[in-house]
Design a protein around this motif. Structure first.
Motif, PDB file in Angstrom:
ATOM      1  N   TRP A 144      -3.362   6.184 -45.623  1.00 45.15           N
ATOM      2  CA  TRP A 144      -2.824   7.485 -45.234  1.00 45.15           C
ATOM      3  C   TRP A 144      -1.886   7.311 -44.046  1.00 45.15           C
ATOM      4  O   TRP A 144      -2.074   6.435 -43.207  1.00 45.15           O
ATOM      5  N   SER A 145      -0.917   8.205 -43.948  1.00 45.51           N
ATOM      6  CA  SER A 145      -0.062   8.235 -42.763  1.00 45.51           C
ATOM      7  C   SER A 145      -0.853   8.860 -41.605  1.00 45.51           C
ATOM      8  O   SER A 145      -1.897   9.489 -41.822  1.00 45.51           O
ATOM      9  N   LYS A 146      -0.343   8.702 -40.408  1.00 48.30           N
ATOM     10  CA  LYS A 146      -1.008   9.305 -39.245  1.00 48.30           C
ATOM     11  C   LYS A 146      -1.017  10.824 -39.355  1.00 48.30           C
ATOM     12  O   LYS A 146      -2.007  11.472 -39.018  1.00 48.30           O
ATOM     13  N   ILE A 147       0.071  11.384 -39.860  1.00 50.11           N
ATOM     14  CA  ILE A 147       0.163  12.839 -40.010  1.00 50.11           C
ATOM     15  C   ILE A 147      -0.899  13.339 -40.993  1.00 50.11           C
ATOM     16  O   ILE A 147      -1.582  14.331 -40.720  1.00 50.11           O
ATOM     17  N   LYS A 148      -1.039  12.664 -42.140  1.00 47.65           N
ATOM     18  CA  LYS A 148      -2.042  13.072 -43.130  1.00 47.65           C
ATOM     19  C   LYS A 148      -3.449  12.946 -42.546  1.00 47.65           C
ATOM     20  O   LYS A 148      -4.295  13.820 -42.746  1.00 47.65           O
ATOM     21  N   THR A 149      -3.705  11.863 -41.827  1.00 49.75           N
ATOM     22  CA  THR A 149      -5.028  11.660 -41.216  1.00 49.75           C
ATOM     23  C   THR A 149      -5.335  12.771 -40.224  1.00 49.75           C
ATOM     24  O   THR A 149      -6.437  13.334 -40.236  1.00 49.75           O
TER      25      THR A 149
END
Length: 68
Positions: A39-44
């Motif tokens: 996952w990207s940091k934004i999604k996390t």
């Protein structure tokens, strides 16, 4: 009465923050899932925030049921 409510809200927020920071079981699963699924940091952050809101709301609901 307003001072009491303010004190109660401040205490609850402080305890909630400390509870989250000291409770590694609150964030380690999100880190593990994020890493394993790339996952990207934004999604996390987004998923962790949604789960945190759900956790708080369910706790409030249980408290309301307990008071009733």
């Amino acid at each position: 009465m307003n001072e009491q409510i303010s004190l109660l809200i401040g205490t609850a927020a402080s305890l909630g923050f400390i509870h989250t920071i000291l409770g590694v079981d609150h964030y380690v699963p999100f880190i593990a899932i994020s890493k394993s699924l790339n996952w990207s940091k934004i999604k996390t952050i987004w998923i962790t925030t949604l789960c945190g809101i759900g956790h708080v709301l369910s706790t409030v609901l249980i408290g309301i049921i307990g008071i009733a």
